[in-house]
Each structure stands twice: as structure tokens, then as C-alpha cells.
Design an enzyme around this catalytic site. Structure first.
Site, PDB file in Angstrom:
ATOM      1  N   THR A  23     -19.307   3.602   3.582  1.00 56.56           N
ATOM      2  CA  THR A  23     -19.256   4.505   4.744  1.00 56.56           C
ATOM      3  C   THR A  23     -19.385   3.750   6.052  1.00 56.56           C
ATOM      4  OG1 THR A  23     -20.189   6.337   3.471  1.00 56.56           O
ATOM      5  CG2 THR A  23     -20.387   6.460   5.859  1.00 56.56           C
ATOM      6  N   SER A  45     -18.130   2.893  -2.506  1.00 60.24           N
ATOM      7  CA  SER A  45     -19.030   2.325  -3.523  1.00 60.24           C
ATOM      8  C   SER A  45     -18.998   3.095  -4.840  1.00 60.24           C
ATOM      9  CB  SER A  45     -20.468   2.250  -2.993  1.00 60.24           C
ATOM     10  OG  SER A  45     -21.044   3.530  -2.864  1.00 60.24           O
ATOM     11  N   THR A  97     -23.458   3.587   0.186  1.00 61.30           N
ATOM     12  CA  THR A  97     -24.801   3.990  -0.226  1.00 61.30           C
ATOM     13  C   THR A  97     -24.872   4.563  -1.644  1.00 61.30           C
ATOM     14  OG1 THR A  97     -24.508   6.185   0.764  1.00 61.30           O
ATOM     15  CG2 THR A  97     -25.498   4.467   2.143  1.00 61.30           C
ATOM     16  N   ASP A  98     -23.766   5.097  -2.160  1.00 57.83           N
ATOM     17  CA  ASP A  98     -23.847   5.857  -3.412  1.00 57.83           C
ATOM     18  C   ASP A  98     -24.251   5.009  -4.612  1.00 57.83           C
ATOM     19  OD1 ASP A  98     -23.264   8.154  -2.074  1.00 57.83           O
ATOM     20  OD2 ASP A  98     -21.150   8.229  -2.646  1.00 57.83           O
TER      21      ASP A  98
END
Length: 333
Positions: free
Chosen positions: A12, A54, A85-86
């Protein structure tokens, strides 16, 4: 000034809006243009091994990142990886096992909003990460996010949209970053006296199964043909249901007889497992040499099993490696 290598991998933080939704578009060099203050305390080179959401990151990418850092290790004082972030917690845990006893910091960061927006957490996260990677006391693999420094094996994404997305599970934060100041809560760099080791193998034939009420143990028979290791995300402090047909007991017996690893974990985020408490767990542990995650995160449990089975197929050696504390991942044993 410290010399830092910025490794951009997408996520992101580097995304732009498209007709199909957010996707990584911003290069490593472009990211740096949004944080000119970083040049005041470090020099930065950039590299971009891949650019992915990710969700698409997997073990092959963890090995690629570890190999990249191994090749560049002697040339830089620290490394910052920009990542989505995932699956960031998985990557941080995986790199903790692939790169051990490193006295140079490997910092992973990202953002909940793209860096080119007027209101975003991206610029502060990236600037904090570069500042932490430039600190003399920083070492090992960690996530820097929302002003927190979290051990790479202890991080979990607990909020899907908020800026304070990550928490340290069953372990204190390593440090916090406020107004350009780094406050260490755990300052243990001098305790790390073992030689640096890079690993190059992971076994990805690992399955994480979440129990729901009524799960039939015979599902394990179906999984056995495809997987070398199994982590069962059980209820509470850990155990397996017995609905009167011994389906779990029979399936576990087959897994163990085949020399496959089985680990019991818990669906509860905090405080960990303890299979000795209830009959549903104690009986299993007395009958079978199953592993137990204890206070480890699921992300650490999964990637550690991949790393362990990448090094050896010997069950006793697997147990020793799994229960070895690495980068603060396990305290209960």
C-alpha cells in the site's frame, strides 16, 4: 552517517489508485522523495526486487529477500524493507528464521495509506524506520509501524484500516519512536554474541487448519498426502475434540507414524496455549509427540515450521529447532 539500503517490494505504501483498485506503482526512488529529512541522518541506496500487493508474497520472496540482504550485508549498516501490511508479519517472522544473530538492523515497514496522499501514515512510518535502522543499538529483524518497534516474530496485524495496525503479541515492544527520539525498552544488542547465519531453505508444504465446532478429524487424512507439517489452530489453551469416533486420534496417529510434524496452536491471540490444562489437550500430548506453539504467534509458528523442515527431516532435530528461542519468538519453553 549510517548507510542504509532501502528495499522496496510494493504494498500500500507504494500504491496508487487505479480503476481496479489500489496497486503498487511507486518506485523505491520515488518513495524517498516524500521524506527528504531522511538525508539529514543517513545515506540511502535503493533496490526493488519485486513490486507486489503483499497478498501475493510467499516463501519464494522471503528467500529472495534473505539472499539479497546476504549479498549486500557487508556494504550497509542497516536495511529497510517497504512491504504491504497484510502479510508483513509473516515476512518479518520468516526473515527472523532465515537471518539469525544479525547485529545489523533489518526493519520492515509499510502503511495503511499510500505515500502520495495528503493524509497518510506512510511518510512517518518510513522516516521512523530509516531512523531506527540508523541507530547504533538497533539490530535483528523488526517491524516499525505506528511509532512502535516490534520484534519480527511477535508482530500481528490486528486492525485492517487504522494506523496503529500492528501489536506485539505476548512480548513487549522493543522500542518506541516519538518526535524523532527512539526510546528502547529492550536494549540487548550486546547479548548477541553468536555468529551470523543465513539459511537458504524452507519447506512450504505446511498447512494451518482452523478448528470450528464439529470439524471431522478425517479431514487430516485428506491433507496428509500433500503436506509435511500441520499446525492445528485449536480452541482456548489447546486440545482436540472427541465426538466419539476417535477421528482425530486415528488421523494424528497416521501423521506421526509417517514422520510428519504436527503442532497445536490456539485461536486466542494473547497468553498462548497450554495443553496440559484440560483432558482434551493432555490426552493428546501424552499419546503423541505433537509440538505446541505456547506463546508464539501463528505467523511465527507457520514460518518457523517451514524453516525447521527446510533444515532437517529428523523428528527429534525438528523438535529441538522448533523449541529453540529465536528473535524473542518463544518464552514459555
Amino acid at each position: 552517517m549510517k548507510k542504509i539500503l532501502l528495499i522496496a517490494t510494493g504494498g500500500t505504501i507504494a500504491s496508487k489508485y487505479t480503476q481496479e483498485g489500489l496497486s503498487p506503482q511507486i518506485s523505491a526512488e520515488e518513495l524517498l522523495k516524500y521524506i527528504p529529512a531522511a538525508r539529514e541522518f543517513c545515506t540511502i541506496d535503493t533496490v526493488q526486487p519485486f513490486s507486489l500487493d503483499s497478498t501475493n508474497v510467499r516463501a519464494a520472496h522471503w528467500l529472495q529477500l534473505a539472499q539479497l540482504i546476504e549479498k549486500k550485508y557487508e556494504f550497509y549498516d542497516g536495511f529497510v524493507i517497504c512491504h504491504g501490511t497484510d502479510t508483513m508479519a509473516y515476512t518479518a517472522a520468516a526473515l527472523s528464521y532465515l537471518i539469525q544473530n544479525n547485529r545489523r538492523p533489518i526493519v520492515i515497514t509499510g502503511a495503511q495509506k499510500p505515500i502520495d496522499l495528503a493524509i497518510t501514515d506512510a511518510r512517518s512510518n518510513l522516516l521512523d524506520s530509516l531512523r531506527f535502522a540508523s541507530h547504533d543499538r538497533a539490530h535483528g529483524v523488526s517491524i516499525v509501524f505506528g511509532g512502535k518497534v516490534i520484534a519480527g516474530t511477535r508482530a500481528k496485524k490486528e486492525f485492517s484500516k487504522s494506523y496503529n495496525a500492528f501489536s506485539s503479541i505476548n512480548y513487549p515492544d522493543i522500542a518506541s519512536i516519538h518526535d524523532n527520539r527512539i526510546i528502547f525498552y529492550i536494549d540487548d544488542k550486546d547479548h548477541n554474541t553468536h555468529p551470523l547465519v543465513f539459511y537458504h531453505q524452507m519447506n512450504t508444504n505446511i498447512f494451518l487448519m482452523k478448528l470450528i465446532p464439529g470439524t471431522d478429524g478425517r479431514i487430516l487424512d485428506t491433507l496428509a498426502a500433500s503436506y509435511d507439517g500441520l499446525i492445528i489452530e485449536s480452541f482456548g489453551v489447546g486440545g482436540l475434540p472427541n465426538y466419539g469416533n476417535d477421528s482425530f486420534l486415528n488421523a494424528l496417529s497416521d501423521w506421526i507414524s509417517a514422520g510428519k510434524l504436527v503442532c497445536m496452536a490456539t485461536q486466542v491471540t494473547h497468553e498462548g496455549s497450554d495443553m496440559e490444562v484440560y483432558q482434551v489437550g493432555k490426552v493428546i500430548k501424552e499419546k503423541f509427540p505433537v509440538l505446541e506453539s505456547y506463546d508464539m504467534t501463528l505467523e511465527a509458528s507457520v514460518t518457523k515450521m517451514m524453516w525447521v523442515l527446510g533444515q532437517t527431516q529428523d523428528i527429534e532435530e525438528c523438535r529441538k529447532l522448533f523449541y529453540k528461542t529465536i528473535n524473542h519468538d518463544m518464552l514459555f519453553v
